[in-house]
Write a protein that holds these residues in place. Sequence first.
Motif, mmCIF file in Angstrom:
data_model
loop_
_atom_site.group_PDB
_atom_site.id
_atom_site.type_symbol
_atom_site.label_atom_id
_atom_site.label_comp_id
_atom_site.label_asym_id
_atom_site.label_seq_id
_atom_site.Cartn_x
_atom_site.Cartn_y
_atom_site.Cartn_z
ATOM 1 N N LEU A 37 1.003 -1.171 0.095
ATOM 2 C CA LEU A 37 -0.012 -0.028 0.082
ATOM 3 C C LEU A 37 0.880 1.195 -0.066
ATOM 4 O O LEU A 37 1.681 1.532 1.078
ATOM 5 N N LYS A 45 -2.667 5.641 4.339
ATOM 6 C CA LYS A 45 -2.257 4.437 4.416
ATOM 7 C C LYS A 45 -2.228 3.663 5.902
ATOM 8 O O LYS A 45 -2.721 2.488 6.032
ATOM 9 N N ILE A 220 3.307 -1.269 4.026
ATOM 10 C CA ILE A 220 3.184 0.006 3.852
ATOM 11 C C ILE A 220 4.598 0.452 3.825
ATOM 12 O O ILE A 220 5.564 0.056 4.732
#
Length: 265
Positions: A37, A45, A220
């Motif tokens: 992400l 995020k 992330i």
Amino acid sequence: MSGEPILSVDRLTMRFGGIIAVQDLSFAAERGKITALIGPNGAGKTTVFNCITGFYKPTGGTIRLNHDDGRQTALERLNDFRIAKQAKVARTFQNIRLFPGMTALENLMVAQHNALMRASGFTFLGLIGVPTYRDAETRAIALATDWLKRINLLDRADDAAGNLAYGDQRRLEIARAMCTEPALLCLDEPAAGLNARESASLSELLQSIRGELGTSILLIEHDMSVVMEISDHIVVMDHGVKIAQGSPREVRDDAKVIAAYLGTD
Ligand code: ATP
């Protein structure tokens, strides 16, 4: 084994008063894959992670964890504790959250507290074949030792986690999450602050978690070399919404993604 994605996020929305941090976001994370992400600062995020892991209750939308056996858990209805314990979703945070005064080994043992507590009432039942606390403790030490080996920290097992090098602490934190034997591992910027050598070792570790153990990872990350090297699928967010998704190559060449990162939108 279920062919469903391990995680299905559908129309997730998170508002803080007048701020819409995430709006109508839908994506799926495939089982046994690394889904990244990404997006510029403030894209939303971490808010998505906080919704998935029960730190925030979403304003709207659903988050489904699809278990191997076909069961499904509605994560948006559970608190952080239940998500970690029942749904087996583990996470790390942007800032390292180890127990700095405890040893590296102890940090990995703490992660197995639930398994140890479950067995704690069964001291005498070993006689009739029920695993005892001693059995659980032996298994917990073996798993922790295995993880210390995997991250090349076996010789630092008895050192305080706070005295380890920054990159080692980052990998210890991932090992601690893995000691909970998660169905889904959520990592929030694990490469932040790492030098090139440490980033390469992190990429190797994550690839082995996916490849050898088959664990599904949601990542992330701002370090694009890590993202592009190890991700199977990338979801790109900007200003709370999804602007693109696809393979590393598809995302890298997407005009909307380039514009979002260069700030020309
Ligand atoms: P970064 O890459 O910088 O970590 P991000 O993509 O993870 O950013 P978030 O931290 O999710 O972005 O923030 C998205 C938006 O939501 C930001 O505008 C942020 O200020 C806002 N936000 C996040 N958490 C809260 C909160 N608890 N209260 C109010 N606003 C919040």
